[in-house]
Design a protein around this motif. Sequence first.
Motif, short mmCIF file in Angstrom:
data_model
loop_
_atom_site.label_atom_id
_atom_site.label_comp_id
_atom_site.label_asym_id
_atom_site.label_seq_id
_atom_site.Cartn_x
_atom_site.Cartn_y
_atom_site.Cartn_z
N ASN A 1 0.82 -1.22 0.00
CA ASN A 1 0.00 0.00 0.00
C ASN A 1 0.85 1.26 0.00
O ASN A 1 0.40 2.31 0.45
N ARG A 2 2.06 1.17 -0.51
CA ARG A 2 2.98 2.32 -0.50
C ARG A 2 2.42 3.51 -1.27
O ARG A 2 2.73 4.65 -0.97
N ASP A 3 1.53 3.26 -2.23
CA ASP A 3 0.93 4.36 -2.99
C ASP A 3 -0.01 5.20 -2.12
O ASP A 3 -0.28 6.36 -2.44
N LYS A 4 -0.47 4.65 -0.99
CA LYS A 4 -1.37 5.38 -0.10
C LYS A 4 -0.59 6.24 0.91
O LYS A 4 -1.20 7.04 1.61
N PHE A 5 0.72 6.06 0.98
CA PHE A 5 1.54 6.85 1.87
C PHE A 5 1.86 8.19 1.22
O PHE A 5 2.26 8.25 0.08
N SER A 6 1.65 9.25 1.97
CA SER A 6 1.92 10.60 1.45
C SER A 6 3.33 11.02 1.82
O SER A 6 3.72 10.96 2.99
N ASP A 7 4.09 11.45 0.84
CA ASP A 7 5.44 11.94 1.09
C ASP A 7 5.38 13.12 2.06
O ASP A 7 4.47 13.94 1.99
N THR B 1 4.93 12.91 5.25
CA THR B 1 4.26 12.57 6.51
C THR B 1 5.13 11.58 7.29
O THR B 1 6.13 11.08 6.79
N TRP C 1 2.74 5.93 10.58
CA TRP C 1 1.93 5.18 9.63
C TRP C 1 2.12 3.68 9.85
O TRP C 1 1.17 2.91 9.85
#
Length: 169
Positions: free
Chosen positions: A45-51, A53, A58
Amino acid sequence: MTTKEFSYSLNEHSESLRPFAMRLTKDSDDANDLMQDTMLKAFTNRDKFSDGTNLKAWLYTIMKNTFITRYQQIKRRATFVDTTENMHFLNSGEVLIENGVFGSFAMSDIWQRISLLEDCYKVPFLMHHEGYKYYEIAEELNLPIGTVKNRIHLARKSLKEQLSVYKAD
């Protein structure tokens, strides 16, 4: 953040998550499984992590939620739901109801073994069992606190050996 950079960041934070996993599971194998599941979910789910933050926060959130979900699944699996009409099979399954007879035998045997202890071990042990603190027992019996602790320890050890038949598997 590229996949390689994200993987590197995950690797950096993985060891800081281990104590949290141990606190949740209280077992090293389960903690390792939880760590692995957390890292896998984070990576997939790395695409759901916001740079920009907090990656560590998380990861802690993913770990906590994974643990809660797994716990709820285990509890659901252990619940027996009777779907029969008129509930004819209420006693099916691996549930046993004891009537207390075994407990009475065990308590009788335990008190008998305690009564067989030498007084120098029995008295401090019983006082501790009744809720006295070590220092209170030491004052009452006029003994050093180390002697009191040792005698209680030896009484427990002796009882544990004598009552090994009651040891839970």
